[in-house]
Motif scaffolding. Structure first.
Motif, mmCIF file in Angstrom:
data_model
loop_
_atom_site.group_PDB
_atom_site.id
_atom_site.type_symbol
_atom_site.label_atom_id
_atom_site.label_comp_id
_atom_site.label_asym_id
_atom_site.label_seq_id
_atom_site.Cartn_x
_atom_site.Cartn_y
_atom_site.Cartn_z
ATOM 1 N N MET B 132 46.053 27.884 36.731
ATOM 2 C CA MET B 132 44.676 27.626 37.161
ATOM 3 C C MET B 132 44.382 28.359 38.463
ATOM 4 N N VAL B 133 45.339 28.315 39.397
ATOM 5 C CA VAL B 133 45.147 29.021 40.668
ATOM 6 C C VAL B 133 45.074 30.531 40.440
ATOM 7 N N ALA B 134 45.941 31.041 39.554
ATOM 8 C CA ALA B 134 45.897 32.473 39.249
ATOM 9 C C ALA B 134 44.535 32.859 38.679
ATOM 10 N N GLY B 135 44.031 32.006 37.783
ATOM 11 C CA GLY B 135 42.711 32.265 37.212
ATOM 12 C C GLY B 135 41.626 32.232 38.267
ATOM 13 N N LEU B 136 41.726 31.284 39.187
ATOM 14 C CA LEU B 136 40.708 31.179 40.243
ATOM 15 C C LEU B 136 40.758 32.400 41.157
ATOM 16 N N ILE B 137 41.985 32.905 41.420
ATOM 17 C CA ILE B 137 42.106 34.099 42.275
ATOM 18 C C ILE B 137 41.371 35.273 41.636
ATOM 19 N N LEU B 138 41.491 35.394 40.299
ATOM 20 C CA LEU B 138 40.811 36.497 39.615
ATOM 21 C C LEU B 138 39.326 36.204 39.405
ATOM 22 N N SER B 191 51.035 31.781 25.717
ATOM 23 C CA SER B 191 50.991 32.609 26.918
ATOM 24 C C SER B 191 49.549 32.779 27.395
ATOM 25 N N PRO B 192 49.296 32.567 28.679
ATOM 26 C CA PRO B 192 47.942 32.743 29.194
ATOM 27 C C PRO B 192 47.630 34.200 29.567
ATOM 28 N N ALA B 193 48.573 35.123 29.268
ATOM 29 C CA ALA B 193 48.417 36.496 29.750
ATOM 30 C C ALA B 193 47.123 37.135 29.246
ATOM 31 N N GLY B 194 46.756 36.864 27.980
ATOM 32 C CA GLY B 194 45.543 37.476 27.431
ATOM 33 C C GLY B 194 44.309 37.060 28.189
ATOM 34 N N HIS B 195 44.179 35.753 28.431
ATOM 35 C CA HIS B 195 43.010 35.256 29.146
ATOM 36 C C HIS B 195 42.970 35.795 30.570
ATOM 37 N N LEU B 196 44.141 35.835 31.228
ATOM 38 C CA LEU B 196 44.154 36.336 32.604
ATOM 39 C C LEU B 196 43.812 37.823 32.643
ATOM 40 N N SER B 197 44.294 38.583 31.628
ATOM 41 C CA SER B 197 43.943 40.002 31.580
ATOM 42 C C SER B 197 42.437 40.186 31.441
ATOM 43 N N LEU B 198 41.822 39.347 30.587
ATOM 44 C CA LEU B 198 40.373 39.466 30.402
ATOM 45 C C LEU B 198 39.641 39.106 31.691
ATOM 46 N N LEU B 199 40.154 38.092 32.412
ATOM 47 C CA LEU B 199 39.556 37.762 33.713
ATOM 48 C C LEU B 199 39.670 38.949 34.654
ATOM 49 N N GLY B 200 40.850 39.603 34.638
ATOM 50 C CA GLY B 200 41.038 40.786 35.470
ATOM 51 C C GLY B 200 40.065 41.886 35.093
ATOM 52 N N ALA B 201 39.837 42.047 33.774
ATOM 53 C CA ALA B 201 38.882 43.059 33.328
ATOM 54 C C ALA B 201 37.483 42.740 33.826
ATOM 55 N N LEU B 202 37.107 41.443 33.766
ATOM 56 C CA LEU B 202 35.788 41.039 34.272
ATOM 57 C C LEU B 202 35.688 41.329 35.767
ATOM 58 N N LEU B 203 36.801 41.085 36.484
ATOM 59 C CA LEU B 203 36.799 41.339 37.929
ATOM 60 C C LEU B 203 36.588 42.822 38.211
ATOM 61 N N LEU B 204 37.309 43.684 37.486
ATOM 62 C CA LEU B 204 37.166 45.120 37.707
ATOM 63 C C LEU B 204 35.735 45.564 37.392
ATOM 64 N N LEU B 205 35.219 45.065 36.255
ATOM 65 C CA LEU B 205 33.860 45.447 35.852
ATOM 66 C C LEU B 205 32.844 45.042 36.909
ATOM 67 N N SER B 206 32.978 43.806 37.418
ATOM 68 C CA SER B 206 31.973 43.359 38.381
ATOM 69 C C SER B 206 32.193 44.020 39.748
ATOM 70 N N LEU B 207 33.454 44.385 40.073
ATOM 71 C CA LEU B 207 33.683 45.113 41.321
ATOM 72 C C LEU B 207 32.944 46.445 41.306
ATOM 73 N N VAL B 208 32.932 47.094 40.136
ATOM 74 C CA VAL B 208 32.283 48.401 40.035
ATOM 75 C C VAL B 208 30.767 48.252 39.934
ATOM 76 N N ALA B 209 30.316 47.268 39.128
ATOM 77 C CA ALA B 209 28.891 47.229 38.771
ATOM 78 C C ALA B 209 28.052 46.340 39.682
ATOM 79 N N ALA B 210 28.653 45.275 40.231
ATOM 80 C CA ALA B 210 27.817 44.302 40.941
ATOM 81 C C ALA B 210 27.269 44.809 42.287
ATOM 82 N N PRO B 211 28.083 45.450 43.145
ATOM 83 C CA PRO B 211 27.493 45.892 44.419
ATOM 84 C C PRO B 211 26.301 46.852 44.274
ATOM 85 N N PRO B 212 26.365 47.851 43.354
ATOM 86 C CA PRO B 212 25.158 48.677 43.187
ATOM 87 C C PRO B 212 23.948 47.875 42.703
ATOM 88 N N ALA B 213 24.217 46.911 41.791
ATOM 89 C CA ALA B 213 23.105 46.086 41.303
ATOM 90 C C ALA B 213 22.533 45.237 42.433
#
Lengths: 252, 223
Positions: B132-138, B191-213
Motif C-alpha cells: 500500500m505504501v509503495a502504491g501511495l509513493i507512486l 503478485s502486485p507487480a502488474g498493478h504497481l507497474s501500471l501506477l508507475g506508467a500513470l506517474l510517468l505519463l502525468s509527469l510528462v503531460a500534466a505540467p504543460p497542461a
C-alpha cells in the motif's frame, strides 16, 4: 460580393444562423420520421429474442444512446480544442451546445441499461466495466458543464473547457481499460464493423433507424442551442439587432 | 538557470508552508480522521475492516490530496505574484511543476507516512501495508499533478473548492483502481507487480503531460 461558398463560409455566426435556420425543419422531420419507423420496427416487427424475451427491445434505445454519448464527447472535445487552437468562436459555441445533449444521452444509456439489466441480470446496476466507464463519462460531461458555467468570462470559459475536454478525451481510454481490468460482466460488443452481425436483419435495421433518429435529433438540438448562444453572444452585432427589430415589427 | 526556477518555486512554497505549520498538517489530519470514521460506520469486525482497508485508505488519500488544492495557486493569484511569475522569462511549465512538487511534499508525503498507522488500525497484514505504501509513493504524485491542472483551471472561481473535486476525481479513478488493486492482489496471494507497474506508467505519463497542461490552464486563467 461574391456568392461562392468557401470552406469557412459558415464559420461566420450570421451565416451559420441563416443556414441552420433552413436546415432545422428537415433535421427535426428526419429525427421524428426515423424514430417512429425505428420504434415501430423494434417494438412490433422485430422477433422476440429466444433467451431474453421482449425485455431486449430496450436495446433499440440503449445502444444508439450509448454510441451517441461517446461520440458526442469526442466531437465536443474536437470542436472545443479547434475553437481554442484556431480561436474560432463558432467552434467553441458548438462545443458548449454539445455538452448537455451528450450528457442527456449518457444518462439515457445508463437509465435504459438499468431497465434492461433488471429482467436479464436480475439487478438494476452492477459495477461492471462498461457501466462504470459510462458513469464516469457522465461525470466528465458534468465537470465540463460545471466548469464552463462557473466562469463568467466567455473566452476564458471556452478555453478552459477545451483544455478540460482534451484531458478528458485522452483519459477516456485509460479509464476504460483500467475499469475493464477491474471488473467485467457486460456482454461483449454485438455489432462490429469487421465481423458479420450476430443479430436478425430486422433488429439491425431498427437499431440503425434509431441511430439515424438520434443523429438527426443531436444535430437539430445542438444547432438550436448554438443559435441561442450565437444570439446571446452577438447581441451587440448589427445583424442581430436588425433581426430583432424586424421581428418586433412583424409582431405588431 | 531554467531548472533553477523549478526548485526555487517549490522551495518558496515549502518555506511559506513552514511559516504556517498547523495549516500544512491539515490534509493529513483530515486523512486520519476520515479513515477512522469507517470502522465506526461499518462495524469493528477485523475481517471486514481488513477487506475494505485498501479502498478506504486510498479514497481518503484521494480526498485529502484534493482538499488542499484550491490553495495551490490561490494566494499567489490574490497578491499578484502569480501574474509576475507568468510574465517572467521563466518557463511556465517548470513553475507549474514546482508548484505540484511542493503540493506533493506538503500533502502526499505526510499521507504516505501516515498510511502505515491506518493500516495497523485496520488490522492489515504487514506485507499488504508495504505494498500500500509503495502504491501511495507512486500514486500520490499523480494526484498532485492532476490536481495542479484542476487548481489552475478553477483559479479565482467562486465555486472553486467543490469544482476541483468534480474535475479531478473522475480523472484520478485509474490511480485509485490500481493502487487499491495492488493491495488486493497481495491479499489474494498474487503478485502486485502488474498493478504497481501500471501506477508507475500513470506517474510517468502525468509527469510528462500534466505540467504543460497546468501551464496552459494558468495562461488561460490569468490572461
Amino acid at each position: 460580393m461574391s456568392r461562392s461558398i468557401r470552406l469557412f463560409t459558415f464559420a461566420a455566426p450570421s451565416r451559420f444562423y441563416w443556414l441552420t435556420g433552413k436546415l432545422l425543419p428537415w433535421l427535426w422531420a428526419t429525427a421524428a420520421l426515423s424514430a417512429i419507423a425505428g420504434l415501430y420496427m423494434g417494438f412490433f416487427v422485430a422477433p422476440t429474442d429466444a433467451t431474453q424475451g421482449d425485455a431486449y427491445r430496450i436495446i433499440f434505445v440503449h445502444v444508439p444512446a450509448a454510441w451517441m454519448s461517446m461520440l458526442l464527447y469526442l466531437v465536443m472535445a474536437g470542436w472545443a480544442v479547434f475553437g481554442w487552437a484556431a480561436n474560432a468562436r463558432l467552434a467553441s459555441m458548438v462545443a458548449r451546445a454539445l455538452a448537455p445533449t451528450g450528457a442527456m444521452f449518457t444518462f439515457l444509456a445508463l437509465w435504459t441499461g438499468a431497465l434492461w439489466g433488471k429482467p436479464t441480470w436480475g439487478t438494476w446496476w452492477v459495477w461492471d466495466a462498461r457501466l462504470t466507464s459510462e458513469l464516469i463519462l457522465l461525470f466528465l460531461y458534468l465537470g465540463y458543464m460545471a466548469l464552463v458555467e462557473s466562469i463568467d468570462d466567455v473566452r476564458r470559459a471556452d478555453h478552459a473547457g477545451a483544455l478540460l475536454a482534451l484531458i478528458g478525451a485522452i483519459n477516456v481510454p485509460v479509464i476504460y481499460f483500467s475499469v475493464k481490468w477491474w471488473n467485467t460482466l457486460h456482454q461483449g460488443a454485438t455489432i462490429s464493423m469487421t465481423a458479420a452481425p450476430k443479430m436478425a436483419a430486422t433488429m439491425l435495421n431498427a437499431m440503425l433507424l434509431m441511430t439515424v433518429a438520434f443523429w438527426a435529433y443531436s444535430f437539430a438540438v445542438v444547432f438550436m442551442r448554438t443559435r441561442a448562444i450565437v444570439l446571446e453572444r452577438e447581441r451587440q452585432a448589427q445583424w442581430v439587432i436588425d433581426m430583432a427589430l424586424k421581428a418586433q415589427e412583424a409582431s405588431k | 538557470m531554467s531548472a533553477g526556477v523549478f526548485m526555487l518555486v517549490a522551495g518558496r512554497d515549502l518555506k511559506l508552508a513552514g511559516r504556517r505549520r498547523f495549516e500544512a498538517l491539515l490534509p493529513v489530519v483530515f486523512f486520519i480522521v476520515a479513515a477512522s470514521l469507517f470502522p465506526l460506520g461499518v462495524g469493528p469486525e477485523p475481517q471486514i475492516l481488513r477487506q475494505i482497508a485498501p479502498g478506504v485508505v486510498w479514497v481518503c488519500a484521494l480526498l485529502a490530496a484534493m482538499l488542499s488544492l484550491n490553495t495551490l495557486f490561490a494566494s499567489d493569484h490574490q497578491d499578484g505574484s502569480l501574474e509576475q511569475m507568468l510574465l517572467s522569462r521563466h518557463s511556465t511549465v517548470l513553475i507549474a511543476a514546482g508548484k505540484a512538487l511542493a503540493h506533493w511534499v506538503l500533502t502526499g508525503l505526510p499521507l504516505i507516512l501516515a498510511a502505515p498507522v491506518l493500516g495497523v488500525l485496520f488490522d492489515m497484514r504487514s506485507d499488504a501495508i508495504l505494498i500500500m505504501v509503495a502504491g501511495l509513493i507512486l500514486g500520490t504524485p499523480v494526484l498532485s499533478l492532476l490536481g495542479s491542472i484542476g487548481a489552475a483551471l478553477t483559479l479565482g472561481l467562486r465555486s472553486g473548492g467543490v469544482l476541483i473535486l468534480l474535475l479531478v476525481l473522475p480523472l484520478s479513478i485509474p490511480v485509485l483502481i490500481f493502487g487499491a488493486g495492488a493491495v488486493g492482489m497481495v491479499d489474494s496471494g498474487l503478485s502486485p507487480a502488474g498493478h504497481l507497474s501500471l501506477l508507475g506508467a500513470l506517474l510517468l505519463l502525468s509527469l510528462v503531460a500534466a505540467p504543460p497542461a497546468a501551464a496552459a490552464a494558468l495562461r488561460i486563467s490569468v490572461s
